[in-house]
Design a protein around this motif. Sequence first.
Motif, mmCIF file in Angstrom:
data_model
loop_
_atom_site.group_PDB
_atom_site.id
_atom_site.type_symbol
_atom_site.label_atom_id
_atom_site.label_comp_id
_atom_site.label_asym_id
_atom_site.label_seq_id
_atom_site.Cartn_x
_atom_site.Cartn_y
_atom_site.Cartn_z
ATOM 1 N N GLU A 121 0.707 -1.444 -0.102
ATOM 2 C CA GLU A 121 -0.101 0.147 0.172
ATOM 3 C C GLU A 121 0.878 1.323 0.060
ATOM 4 O O GLU A 121 0.520 2.330 -0.591
ATOM 5 N N ARG A 122 2.068 1.157 0.633
ATOM 6 C CA ARG A 122 3.151 2.178 0.909
ATOM 7 C C ARG A 122 3.658 2.280 -0.365
ATOM 8 O O ARG A 122 4.857 3.182 -0.206
ATOM 9 N N ILE A 123 3.801 1.845 -1.462
ATOM 10 C CA ILE A 123 4.331 2.066 -2.676
ATOM 11 C C ILE A 123 4.124 3.364 -3.113
ATOM 12 O O ILE A 123 5.049 4.045 -3.310
ATOM 13 N N GLY A 143 12.184 10.154 -1.142
ATOM 14 C CA GLY A 143 12.076 8.908 -1.283
ATOM 15 C C GLY A 143 10.729 8.604 -0.209
ATOM 16 O O GLY A 143 10.778 7.721 0.771
ATOM 17 N N SER A 144 9.560 9.153 -0.593
ATOM 18 C CA SER A 144 8.460 8.856 0.077
ATOM 19 C C SER A 144 7.460 8.162 -0.695
ATOM 20 O O SER A 144 7.608 7.479 -2.110
ATOM 21 N N CYS A 145 6.334 7.958 -0.097
ATOM 22 C CA CYS A 145 5.267 7.297 -1.080
ATOM 23 C C CYS A 145 4.216 8.093 -1.732
ATOM 24 O O CYS A 145 3.699 7.649 -2.342
ATOM 25 N N ASN A 146 4.582 9.382 -1.593
ATOM 26 C CA ASN A 146 3.889 10.237 -2.262
ATOM 27 C C ASN A 146 2.612 10.944 -1.567
ATOM 28 O O ASN A 146 2.258 12.003 -1.953
ATOM 29 N N ASN A 147 2.219 9.924 -0.604
ATOM 30 C CA ASN A 147 0.937 10.404 -0.078
ATOM 31 C C ASN A 147 1.182 11.627 0.829
ATOM 32 O O ASN A 147 0.480 12.558 1.019
ATOM 33 N N CYS A 148 2.148 11.665 1.729
ATOM 34 C CA CYS A 148 2.592 12.954 2.410
ATOM 35 C C CYS A 148 2.574 14.240 1.551
ATOM 36 O O CYS A 148 2.415 15.262 1.741
ATOM 37 N N ASP A 149 3.283 13.905 0.604
ATOM 38 C CA ASP A 149 3.399 15.337 -0.545
ATOM 39 C C ASP A 149 2.068 15.742 -0.960
ATOM 40 O O ASP A 149 1.647 16.915 -1.203
ATOM 41 N N ILE A 194 7.815 15.581 8.042
ATOM 42 C CA ILE A 194 6.637 15.173 7.946
ATOM 43 C C ILE A 194 6.248 13.664 7.683
ATOM 44 O O ILE A 194 6.836 13.021 6.667
ATOM 45 N N GLY A 195 5.545 12.937 8.469
ATOM 46 C CA GLY A 195 5.057 11.658 8.318
ATOM 47 C C GLY A 195 6.126 10.701 9.017
ATOM 48 O O GLY A 195 7.171 11.017 9.473
ATOM 49 N N ALA A 196 5.472 9.515 9.124
ATOM 50 C CA ALA A 196 6.309 8.440 9.917
ATOM 51 C C ALA A 196 7.695 8.205 9.136
ATOM 52 O O ALA A 196 8.668 8.089 9.967
ATOM 53 N N PRO A 216 4.072 13.447 12.923
ATOM 54 C CA PRO A 216 4.074 12.015 12.524
ATOM 55 C C PRO A 216 2.643 11.663 12.008
ATOM 56 O O PRO A 216 1.605 12.656 11.924
ATOM 57 N N GLY A 217 2.604 10.457 11.606
ATOM 58 C CA GLY A 217 1.304 9.983 10.904
ATOM 59 C C GLY A 217 1.701 9.356 9.606
ATOM 60 O O GLY A 217 2.609 9.550 8.742
ATOM 61 N N CYS A 218 0.775 8.664 8.997
ATOM 62 C CA CYS A 218 0.883 7.937 7.748
ATOM 63 C C CYS A 218 -0.076 7.961 6.931
ATOM 64 O O CYS A 218 -0.999 6.986 7.006
ATOM 65 N N PRO A 219 -0.586 8.965 6.164
ATOM 66 C CA PRO A 219 0.106 10.382 6.234
ATOM 67 C C PRO A 219 -0.579 11.077 7.310
ATOM 68 O O PRO A 219 -1.598 10.689 7.699
HETATM 69 S S1 SF4 Z 1 4.819 8.540 6.297
HETATM 70 FE FE1 SF4 Z 1 3.203 7.221 5.308
HETATM 71 S S2 SF4 Z 1 2.243 8.397 3.728
HETATM 72 FE FE2 SF4 Z 1 4.229 9.428 4.209
HETATM 73 S S3 SF4 Z 1 5.737 8.975 2.822
HETATM 74 FE FE3 SF4 Z 1 5.733 7.660 4.487
HETATM 75 S S4 SF4 Z 1 4.575 5.716 3.901
HETATM 76 FE FE4 SF4 Z 1 3.828 7.480 2.678
#
Ligand code: SF4
Lengths: 143, 400, 138
Positions: B66-68, C20-26, C86-88, C117-120
Amino acid sequence: MNVLDTLKEKLGGSIKELKAHNAKRIYITVDRADVKKCLKILFRDLDARYIVASGVENFDSFEILYHLGFDGEGTVVSVRTYLDRGKPEIESMTSIIPGISYIEREMKELLGINFTGHPGLTHFLLRDDWEEGNYPLRKAKNG
Amino acid sequence: MAEDKKKKVIVPIGPYHPLLEEPEFFALYCDGEKVVDVDWQAGYNHRAIEKLSEAKHWDQVTFLVERICGICSTSHPFAYCNAVEDLLGASVPERARYIRCIIGELERIHSHLLWVGLAGHFLGYNTVFMWAWKYREPVLDMFEIITGNRNHYAMFKIGGVRRNIEEEDMPALRRVLKGLKVQLEMLTHAVLDDPVLGARLKGVGVLTKEHIKNFGAVGPVARASGIGGDIRKDDPYAAYPMLDFKVITAEHGDVFDKAVVRLLEMFESIKIIEQSLDAIEGKGGDIQTEIRDIPPGEGIGRHEAPRGECFHYIKSDGTNRPVRHKIRAPSYTNIPTFKASCIGQMIPDVAIILAGVDPCYCCTERVAVYDAGNKKKQMYDFSRLVEMSRQKTEKIKKEI
Amino acid sequence: MSLKIKALKKSLWVYHMSGGSCNNCDIEILACLDPRFDIERFGMTLVGSPRHADVLLCTGIINKKCVERVKEVYAQTAKPCVVVAIGACSCSGGIFRDGYQMGGPLDKLIPVDIYIPGCPPKPEAMIAGIVKLLEKLK
Ligand code: SF4
């Protein structure tokens, strides 16, 4: 004619093992030397779509699976070939499938499989100064 | 070729570009304003997911995949669960199938809206950005109602889904969908009937069928060039065989057609969600089957993500973790098409051609222009490229 | 309160970079800009260059290829500059911390002022974090 029969007819002699997991997932094993021929038939003559290739490490060998999709039937054909454990090497398929170049570079740096005749087998995902011979996706590495 | 390249100006784009495991770095080789070649360098976002997956329990892998990508955060678990279920030959309860489709299609709407917004932003149409992102919020609210989170829904589980859609939430969901349809119609007309956008996007970054075939491009990128591949139809899974929807295709393969395909697809998605809600409303039923052991073997799972086919290959040796997990995100084959679509185009168009393929462009990008010929080096940031793109839009606006 | 801090507090210009994030935080950072959350009402805006930035928002695990770039971007910002993780992922490495590409977390590389913290983390959480920061600066 369904995909299975077409494969048997066109590739006939090269197939060493044919396994249909179910109607839509077909795995065929071919010799390392025959891969190029088979991919050419599949990709050019039978108009399959290139999906991706995956490299797998086994205890005594490496294997590469070239996944090709027949979109009309929704079938995935995976062409499997085994490589030497000591010196994993295979011919590059870039001349047939241009898009495959990136995944070959990736397999080279993550698994250490060499592709002969590849136009530029440089680092793709890892840093340029990544240590030679450290292939992170191999099982012996735990990092 | 190498000699040749030396004389050209090189414009590197990137590397911050968080699209999947691999964001990218592009070097544009330019001759004056014209792009003559493109190079792709990835790895700035590589997070070793395939390796990490080999150290996780089958069940935990759903959270990892999911976190890809944050935008496709259902696509990867969807494809992964399909792969494991393919290995097992397991079937999923009917209610769970519909719930999977609902989540998958909601994600498509939110992802396409996000794209429309960003594309507008790159063209200097900030209103489009604001609109699209405003209409995206109700979709995220729906996610919050169903799953408890705006993103990263953690809905998928091998053999079913983790949470049910409660009956009392249904009216709220339907209400949001109804409102969304009106808003989307307005947005679609506003974008497609705008003469400036038409002039700006038509004929830009054309991809032919041959290019698509060579690079293996998928999803809206392929469909905009007239190739009707859609995994939902070709290799039906979940509840898709029971639902009625169209696959949208266009002909020209330019950026405009890619926008058309994406905008129209959202209406199909709404249709699918409404049908699925009808199908499950008032009928109870299981949402998961119990799966304990994964036998040795291999499985392939596919899902039509917003950006195209998402492909997962897993291999099991009978233990509680995968021995190999290969992930191919759609952009992996879509991105190399830049090699075909950018060449011969002008630098101001590059931003929108890159965006046209939809490799999430939300991240801040840095662009440097290297004039290799006379050893001069100029640094631009990405905003400069966007600026150039906007100036061109302004120019067209004046001309029309 | 020094003049610099006073000036810094007025209208925060934010530079956002991902390592190198999953983009969601962005995406959630961008969502702060949309009409619902609208951080521009606080005078904050995203800028395109670190040289203009008062605040550096970092997301992602900072993968090994990005390490130098992060340091470089931090060096380019005008000081005083507030760094927000920002983010975990950027706080601790999150789910990716055992991977071979892990170059962070962020506070190993550059000094971090606040962690969200948080994801996201939700946009509300980000706004709350920044507001807390403003109070701390006073
Ligand atoms: S903290 Fe979660 S949402 Fe943010 S970049 Fe990492 S995996 Fe993605």
